[in-house]
Design a protein around this motif. Structure first.
Motif, PDB file in Angstrom:
ATOM      1  N   ILE A   1       0.862  -1.123   0.276  1.00 13.88           N
ATOM      2  CA  ILE A   1      -0.221   0.110  -0.075  1.00 13.88           C
ATOM      3  C   ILE A   1       0.916   1.282   0.034  1.00 13.88           C
ATOM      4  O   ILE A   1       0.545   2.315  -0.715  1.00 13.88           O
ATOM      5  CB  ILE A   1      -1.024  -0.105   1.448  1.00 13.88           C
ATOM      6  CG1 ILE A   1      -1.850  -1.053   0.892  1.00 13.88           C
ATOM      7  CG2 ILE A   1      -1.622   1.308   1.323  1.00 13.88           C
ATOM      8  CD1 ILE A   1      -2.801  -1.429   2.326  1.00 13.88           C
ATOM      9  N   GLY A   2       1.915   1.154   0.940  1.00 16.00           N
ATOM     10  CA  GLY A   2       3.039   2.338   0.650  1.00 16.00           C
ATOM     11  C   GLY A   2       3.524   2.652  -0.699  1.00 16.00           C
ATOM     12  O   GLY A   2       3.551   3.666  -1.147  1.00 16.00           O
ATOM     13  N   ALA A   3       3.943   1.259  -1.092  1.00 15.71           N
ATOM     14  CA  ALA A   3       4.673   1.601  -2.485  1.00 15.71           C
ATOM     15  C   ALA A   3       3.775   2.069  -3.583  1.00 15.71           C
ATOM     16  O   ALA A   3       3.897   2.847  -4.277  1.00 15.71           O
ATOM     17  CB  ALA A   3       5.032   0.143  -2.791  1.00 15.71           C
ATOM     18  N   ASP A   4       2.186   1.421  -3.625  1.00 19.93           N
ATOM     19  CA  ASP A   4       1.487   2.069  -4.517  1.00 19.93           C
ATOM     20  C   ASP A   4       0.833   3.335  -4.505  1.00 19.93           C
ATOM     21  O   ASP A   4       0.661   4.090  -5.226  1.00 19.93           O
ATOM     22  CB  ASP A   4       0.037   1.057  -4.282  1.00 19.93           C
ATOM     23  CG  ASP A   4       0.010  -0.364  -5.032  1.00 19.93           C
ATOM     24  OD1 ASP A   4       1.114  -0.491  -5.716  1.00 19.93           O
ATOM     25  OD2 ASP A   4      -0.810  -1.032  -4.826  1.00 19.93           O
ATOM     26  N   ASN A   5       0.729   3.819  -2.918  1.00 16.24           N
ATOM     27  CA  ASN A   5       0.762   5.240  -2.764  1.00 16.24           C
ATOM     28  C   ASN A   5       1.790   6.207  -2.952  1.00 16.24           C
ATOM     29  O   ASN A   5       1.622   7.394  -3.506  1.00 16.24           O
ATOM     30  CB  ASN A   5       0.188   5.534  -1.443  1.00 16.24           C
ATOM     31  CG  ASN A   5      -1.216   4.899  -1.026  1.00 16.24           C
ATOM     32  OD1 ASN A   5      -1.596   4.532  -2.019  1.00 16.24           O
ATOM     33  ND2 ASN A   5      -1.518   5.014   0.170  1.00 16.24           N
TER      34      ASN A   5
ATOM     35  N   ARG B   1      11.919   0.053  -9.191  1.00 15.76           N
ATOM     36  CA  ARG B   1      12.322   1.262  -8.785  1.00 15.76           C
ATOM     37  C   ARG B   1      11.107   2.508  -9.140  1.00 15.76           C
ATOM     38  O   ARG B   1      10.584   2.684  -8.424  1.00 15.76           O
ATOM     39  CB  ARG B   1      13.415   1.909  -9.371  1.00 15.76           C
ATOM     40  CG  ARG B   1      14.838   1.317  -8.655  1.00 15.76           C
ATOM     41  CD  ARG B   1      15.989   1.978  -9.011  1.00 15.76           C
ATOM     42  NE  ARG B   1      16.289   2.149 -10.617  1.00 15.76           N
ATOM     43  CZ  ARG B   1      17.018   1.170 -11.140  1.00 15.76           C
ATOM     44  NH1 ARG B   1      17.830  -0.149 -10.470  1.00 15.76           N
ATOM     45  NH2 ARG B   1      17.394   1.096 -12.510  1.00 15.76           N
ATOM     46  N   ALA B   2      10.448   2.156 -10.197  1.00 17.98           N
ATOM     47  CA  ALA B   2       9.297   2.970 -10.956  1.00 17.98           C
ATOM     48  C   ALA B   2       8.147   2.827 -10.319  1.00 17.98           C
ATOM     49  O   ALA B   2       7.461   3.614  -9.844  1.00 17.98           O
ATOM     50  CB  ALA B   2       9.309   2.920 -12.480  1.00 17.98           C
ATOM     51  N   LEU B   3       7.946   1.487  -9.837  1.00 18.66           N
ATOM     52  CA  LEU B   3       6.643   1.009  -9.049  1.00 18.66           C
ATOM     53  C   LEU B   3       6.863   1.248  -7.485  1.00 18.66           C
ATOM     54  O   LEU B   3       5.903   0.898  -6.780  1.00 18.66           O
ATOM     55  CB  LEU B   3       6.258  -0.164  -9.656  1.00 18.66           C
ATOM     56  CG  LEU B   3       5.796  -0.505 -11.078  1.00 18.66           C
ATOM     57  CD1 LEU B   3       5.684  -1.942 -11.207  1.00 18.66           C
ATOM     58  CD2 LEU B   3       4.596   0.215 -11.326  1.00 18.66           C
ATOM     59  N   GLU B   4       8.107   1.699  -7.001  1.00 14.85           N
ATOM     60  CA  GLU B   4       8.299   1.986  -5.669  1.00 14.85           C
ATOM     61  C   GLU B   4       8.404   0.809  -4.951  1.00 14.85           C
ATOM     62  O   GLU B   4       7.941   0.649  -3.788  1.00 14.85           O
ATOM     63  CB  GLU B   4       7.267   2.946  -5.174  1.00 14.85           C
ATOM     64  CG  GLU B   4       7.295   4.239  -5.566  1.00 14.85           C
ATOM     65  CD  GLU B   4       8.701   5.015  -5.128  1.00 14.85           C
ATOM     66  OE1 GLU B   4       9.269   4.616  -4.160  1.00 14.85           O
ATOM     67  OE2 GLU B   4       9.242   5.855  -6.100  1.00 14.85           O
ATOM     68  N   LEU B   5       8.757  -0.590  -5.735  1.00 17.91           N
ATOM     69  CA  LEU B   5       8.772  -1.851  -4.977  1.00 17.91           C
ATOM     70  C   LEU B   5      10.139  -2.104  -4.339  1.00 17.91           C
ATOM     71  O   LEU B   5      10.253  -3.270  -4.063  1.00 17.91           O
ATOM     72  CB  LEU B   5       8.158  -2.846  -5.940  1.00 17.91           C
ATOM     73  CG  LEU B   5       6.709  -2.595  -6.604  1.00 17.91           C
ATOM     74  CD1 LEU B   5       6.565  -3.650  -7.619  1.00 17.91           C
ATOM     75  CD2 LEU B   5       5.767  -2.788  -5.328  1.00 17.91           C
ATOM     76  N   THR B   6      11.012  -1.255  -4.466  1.00 21.58           N
ATOM     77  CA  THR B   6      12.326  -1.708  -3.862  1.00 21.58           C
ATOM     78  C   THR B   6      12.259  -2.189  -2.421  1.00 21.58           C
ATOM     79  O   THR B   6      11.541  -1.622  -1.560  1.00 21.58           O
ATOM     80  CB  THR B   6      13.177  -0.585  -3.927  1.00 21.58           C
ATOM     81  OG1 THR B   6      13.269  -0.168  -5.236  1.00 21.58           O
ATOM     82  CG2 THR B   6      14.684  -0.731  -3.396  1.00 21.58           C
ATOM     83  N   GLY B   7      13.007  -3.256  -2.091  1.00 23.51           N
ATOM     84  CA  GLY B   7      12.877  -3.902  -0.744  1.00 23.51           C
ATOM     85  C   GLY B   7      11.800  -5.038  -0.549  1.00 23.51           C
ATOM     86  O   GLY B   7      11.781  -5.833   0.287  1.00 23.51           O
ATOM     87  N   MET B   8      10.986  -5.190  -1.387  1.00 18.51           N
ATOM     88  CA  MET B   8       9.943  -6.371  -1.617  1.00 18.51           C
ATOM     89  C   MET B   8      10.140  -7.261  -2.418  1.00 18.51           C
ATOM     90  O   MET B   8      10.639  -7.004  -3.470  1.00 18.51           O
ATOM     91  CB  MET B   8       8.651  -5.648  -1.872  1.00 18.51           C
ATOM     92  CG  MET B   8       7.970  -4.807  -1.059  1.00 18.51           C
ATOM     93  SD  MET B   8       6.186  -4.154  -1.168  1.00 18.51           S
ATOM     94  CE  MET B   8       5.604  -5.777  -0.819  1.00 18.51           C
ATOM     95  N   THR B   9      10.303  -8.469  -2.115  1.00 16.64           N
ATOM     96  CA  THR B   9      10.542  -9.580  -2.884  1.00 16.64           C
ATOM     97  C   THR B   9       9.280  -9.900  -3.989  1.00 16.64           C
ATOM     98  O   THR B   9       8.304  -9.307  -3.721  1.00 16.64           O
ATOM     99  CB  THR B   9      10.780 -10.999  -2.218  1.00 16.64           C
ATOM    100  OG1 THR B   9       9.378 -11.498  -1.604  1.00 16.64           O
ATOM    101  CG2 THR B   9      11.560 -10.817  -1.303  1.00 16.64           C
ATOM    102  N   LEU B  10       9.425 -10.424  -5.236  1.00 19.27           N
ATOM    103  CA  LEU B  10       8.458 -10.663  -6.090  1.00 19.27           C
ATOM    104  C   LEU B  10       7.164 -11.195  -5.249  1.00 19.27           C
ATOM    105  O   LEU B  10       6.136 -11.067  -5.521  1.00 19.27           O
ATOM    106  CB  LEU B  10       9.161 -11.399  -7.284  1.00 19.27           C
ATOM    107  CG  LEU B  10       7.714 -11.730  -8.210  1.00 19.27           C
ATOM    108  CD1 LEU B  10       7.348 -10.215  -8.826  1.00 19.27           C
ATOM    109  CD2 LEU B  10       8.502 -12.716  -9.381  1.00 19.27           C
TER     110      LEU B  10
END
Length: 419
Positions: A46-50, A98-107
């Motif tokens: 949710i934080g990444a999506d926001n 990086r663009a989707l702000e998903l750094t730090g999350m595994t697939l």
């Protein structure tokens, strides 16, 4: 007091619905908590999506005309691109992360969290109609990896279907699915006929329809002034209840934040209103997840007479340039370096375009909104009273989890946006 309306900025995915009957004598039983606690992965997603939402919104606003209304669904875009992310590899995957702000999350974190978030949002408030649907359409000549198909179906609940794009019924079939999911508010998202260079479409569709907890009185809707960003005034239909109602309220410097609930209160419309009409540009430029979270956490209950413009927006755009500017240029075919080897073993796939359409109708009964995002896949080798009377930003969000569904900027409610 007199009322007037101004610029609006909106980002949305889905459809919100409204009608024109009187407010109920009793409101639904308030929803004050989620049915379960959010997991660490869900909170992270949710934080990444926001973060992605505000970054995308800012990039779109920067490229749009200064006086244009905007309305998009960052959640729709994130989810459609999330399916593509499942098929990405190498540099393309790293850039999309990086663009989707998903750094730090595994697939696996991302996939599991999308599955549980979709389940959580659906049916959260029985008084709100909410649809979130995904699909994958591909030419019979394209071989999709079993892992990609399994991820799309398992984590995104996607319909995965082979379809001969060369037939006259191909585009109507895909567009018919989108229209069904958005209850006719987004009647088409892919071109007809399907372009020769497209071998697959990854599509998300979202629909929302909610009645205000306290509906506006249609008999009291009258023309009122709305001050544009340049100081000029226009006349727009202005809604009011004719009495004070309880809303969420925050004053933060030059910004007033309003929170208007739908149904039992899980979903709300959150409006950010600058003190001066010309302050809309700096407001939009300064939107961040951190600032947004600080606002929503500090909202307090207040009884006010609310005046809100009645408006309808349609918005359509291609997100290619915005997404490239956000750091994922190699995913697109014109880079010559797309790598979606986890979608197709050849590794020669790339994104042709990312099409987005959104719709919102705000009236006395409530809100109806819808959006759809289509990611085209091609081959690399191919080419005490508060008056909303000036420009403002608004969002439709699920309050308890913090998920932002739509974001918008209204510059002129009287302008009919979109094609």
């Amino acid at each position: 007091m007199g009322t007037h309306v101004g610029p609006l900025l909106a980002v949305a995915l889905g459809v919100l619905g409204a009608g024109c009957r009187e407010a109920p004598i009793t409101a639904p039983r308030p929803i004050t908590s989620l049915p379960r606690a959010l997991g660490a992965g869900e909170s992270g997603l949710i934080g990444a999506d926001n973060r992605f939402a505000f970054k995308l919104f800012g990039e779109i606003a920067r490229r749009a005309g200064p006086d244009s209304n905007l309305f998009v669904s960052p959640l729709s875009a994130a989810m459609a691109l999330g399916m593509a992310y499942d098929g990405a590899a190498g540099t393309t995957q790293a850039e999309m992360q990086r663009a989707l702000e998903l750094t730090g999350m595994t697939l696996d974190d991302v996939n599991q969290s999308y599955r549980s978030l979709i389940a959580l949002l659906r049916g959260l408030d029985p008084g709100v109609a909410f649809t979130l649907a995904n699909s994958v359409w591909y030419r019979p000549s394209l071989t999709l990896t079993p892992e990609f198909v399994d991820a799309a179906q398992t984590y995104f609940g996607a319909r995965v279907q082979s379809l001969d794009f060369a037939t006259p019924t191909a585009a109507p079939t895909i567009n018919g699915w989108v229209s069904d999911q958005t209850r006719g508010k987004i009647p088409a998202i892919v071109p007809d006929p399907v372009p020769d260079d497209v071998v697959a479409y990854l599509i998300n569709a979202i629909y929302f329809k909610g009645d205000w907890t306290m509906r506006f009185d249609p008999a009291r809707t009258t023309p009122g002034p709305f001050t544009l960003a340049n100081g000029a005034q226009t006349s727009v239909p202005m809604m009011t209840h004719g009495r004070t109602v309880t809303i969420g309220l925050l004053h933060d410097g030059d910004v007033t934040v309003l929170d208007l609930p739908y149904s039992a209160g899980a979903f709300t419309m959150t409006i950010a209103l600058p003190r001066q009409p010309g302050g809309i540009d700096s407001l939009v430029a300064g939107l961040t997840e951190e600032r947004w979270n600080r606002w929503t956490a500090a909202l307090d209950s207040a009884a006010l007479e609310v005046h809100l413009p009645k408006f309808t927006l349609r918005y359509a755009l291609t997100l290619n340039d915005a997404l490239k500017a956000m750091g994922m240029p190699s995913a697109f075919c014109d880079s010559g370096h797309g790598d979606f080897a986890r979608m197709n073993p050849s590794g020669q796939l790339c994104i042709t375009d990312v099409r987005h359409k959104a719709f919102v109708d705000v009236n006395e009964e409530g809100t109806e909104a819808a959006a759809a995002t289509a990611v085209g896949i091609g081959i690399v080798s191919l080419p005490p009273s508060v008056v909303v009377d000036r420009p403002f930003v608004f969002a439709i969000r699920e309050r308890l989890s913090g998920t932002i569904l739509f974001l918008g900027r209204v510059m002129n409610p009287a302008a009919v946006s979109g094609p």
